[in-house]
Design a protein around this motif. Structure first.
Motif, short mmCIF file in Angstrom:
data_model
loop_
_atom_site.label_atom_id
_atom_site.label_comp_id
_atom_site.label_asym_id
_atom_site.label_seq_id
_atom_site.Cartn_x
_atom_site.Cartn_y
_atom_site.Cartn_z
N MET A 1 59.99 1.13 61.62
CA MET A 1 58.51 1.14 61.24
C MET A 1 58.19 1.99 60.04
SD MET A 1 55.88 0.14 63.08
CE MET A 1 54.32 0.28 63.80
N THR A 2 58.69 3.11 59.90
CA THR A 2 58.60 3.67 58.89
C THR A 2 58.70 3.00 57.41
OG1 THR A 2 58.94 5.76 60.08
CG2 THR A 2 58.83 5.99 57.57
N GLU A 3 59.71 2.29 57.24
CA GLU A 3 60.24 1.46 56.05
C GLU A 3 58.94 0.52 55.89
OE1 GLU A 3 63.58 -1.72 55.05
OE2 GLU A 3 64.16 0.01 56.00
N ARG A 4 58.76 -0.21 57.08
CA ARG A 4 57.57 -1.24 56.97
C ARG A 4 56.16 -0.72 56.39
NH1 ARG A 4 55.93 -5.94 55.75
NH2 ARG A 4 54.31 -7.12 57.17
N ILE A 5 56.04 0.53 57.03
CA ILE A 5 54.69 1.25 56.65
C ILE A 5 54.81 1.67 55.04
CG2 ILE A 5 53.19 3.27 56.83
CD1 ILE A 5 54.00 3.24 59.90
N GLY A 6 55.73 1.79 54.50
CA GLY A 6 56.21 2.41 53.18
C GLY A 6 55.98 1.20 52.44
N SER A 7 56.53 -0.02 52.82
CA SER A 7 56.46 -1.23 52.04
C SER A 7 54.98 -1.60 51.91
CB SER A 7 57.38 -2.26 52.64
OG SER A 7 57.23 -3.55 52.14
N ARG B 1 52.64 -2.16 48.50
CA ARG B 1 52.01 -3.49 48.20
C ARG B 1 50.41 -3.12 48.16
NH1 ARG B 1 51.22 -8.86 51.43
NH2 ARG B 1 50.45 -10.19 49.85
N ILE B 2 49.66 -2.29 48.75
CA ILE B 2 48.44 -1.91 48.73
C ILE B 2 48.15 -1.30 47.30
CG2 ILE B 2 46.75 -0.49 49.64
CD1 ILE B 2 47.61 -1.27 52.34
N THR B 3 48.98 -0.33 46.96
CA THR B 3 48.98 0.40 45.76
C THR B 3 48.96 -0.40 44.54
OG1 THR B 3 49.76 2.35 46.83
CG2 THR B 3 49.96 2.22 44.18
N SER B 4 50.13 -1.54 44.74
CA SER B 4 50.10 -2.64 43.62
C SER B 4 48.89 -3.41 43.46
CB SER B 4 51.29 -3.33 43.96
OG SER B 4 51.55 -4.28 43.02
N LEU B 5 48.47 -3.84 44.61
CA LEU B 5 47.35 -4.95 44.77
C LEU B 5 46.06 -4.22 44.01
CD1 LEU B 5 47.74 -6.70 48.21
CD2 LEU B 5 48.05 -7.65 45.76
N SER B 6 45.90 -2.82 44.55
CA SER B 6 44.60 -2.02 44.11
C SER B 6 44.76 -1.74 42.60
CB SER B 6 44.77 -0.72 44.85
OG SER B 6 43.59 0.22 44.38
N GLY B 7 45.89 -1.55 42.00
CA GLY B 7 46.20 -1.55 40.56
C GLY B 7 45.67 -2.69 39.83
N SER B 8 46.23 -3.83 40.36
CA SER B 8 46.04 -5.31 39.83
C SER B 8 44.33 -5.27 39.94
CB SER B 8 46.78 -6.18 40.49
OG SER B 8 48.07 -6.12 40.43
N LEU B 9 43.83 -5.15 41.08
CA LEU B 9 42.58 -5.41 41.43
C LEU B 9 41.44 -4.45 40.27
CD1 LEU B 9 40.06 -6.70 42.80
CD2 LEU B 9 40.24 -5.09 44.59
N ASN B 10 41.80 -3.26 40.10
CA ASN B 10 41.19 -2.41 39.34
C ASN B 10 41.18 -2.72 37.98
OD1 ASN B 10 39.65 -0.06 38.56
ND2 ASN B 10 41.89 1.08 38.17
N ALA B 11 42.55 -3.43 37.18
CA ALA B 11 42.48 -3.86 36.14
C ALA B 11 41.62 -5.16 35.79
CB ALA B 11 43.97 -4.20 35.70
N VAL B 12 41.65 -5.99 36.78
CA VAL B 12 40.85 -7.13 36.76
C VAL B 12 39.06 -7.07 36.66
CG1 VAL B 12 40.00 -9.41 38.23
CG2 VAL B 12 42.36 -8.89 37.97
N LEU B 13 38.76 -6.00 37.74
CA LEU B 13 37.48 -5.54 37.65
C LEU B 13 37.13 -4.72 36.35
CD1 LEU B 13 37.11 -4.32 41.53
CD2 LEU B 13 36.29 -6.56 40.32
N GLY B 14 37.95 -3.88 35.82
CA GLY B 14 37.71 -3.57 34.59
C GLY B 14 37.40 -4.56 33.45
N HIS B 15 38.26 -5.54 33.60
CA HIS B 15 37.99 -6.71 32.49
C HIS B 15 36.65 -7.40 32.72
CE1 HIS B 15 41.63 -6.28 30.42
NE2 HIS B 15 42.51 -6.42 31.69
#
Length: 63
Positions: free
Chosen positions: A1-7, A11-25
């Motif tokens: 469970m801990t491994e899944r939560i970390g994964s 993923r959320i951190t990665s998606l958030s970064g991508s979304l932030n870049a797209v919204l910036g553009h």
């Protein structure tokens, strides 16, 4: 469970970064478009529709 939560967290951190870049553009493109329209005196003032509820977009959180 801990491994899944970390994964999922990674993923959320990665998606958030991508979304932030797209919204910036997107924000840059909107700002440039608005600046060009203003510089070319192409700004029109159009009244919103009668059923438009601006308070829902104010970020105030009130209803």
């Amino acid at each position: 469970m801990t491994e899944r939560i970390g994964s999922l967290g990674d993923r959320i951190t990665s998606l958030s970064g991508s979304l932030n870049a797209v919204l910036g553009h997107l924000d840059e493109k909107i700002a440039r478009y608005e600046r060009e329209r203003t510089e070319n005196d192409a700004v029109e003032r159009v009244a919103p529709p009668e059923n438009f509820r601006a308070h829902l977009f104010s970020g105030g959180g009130g209803r």
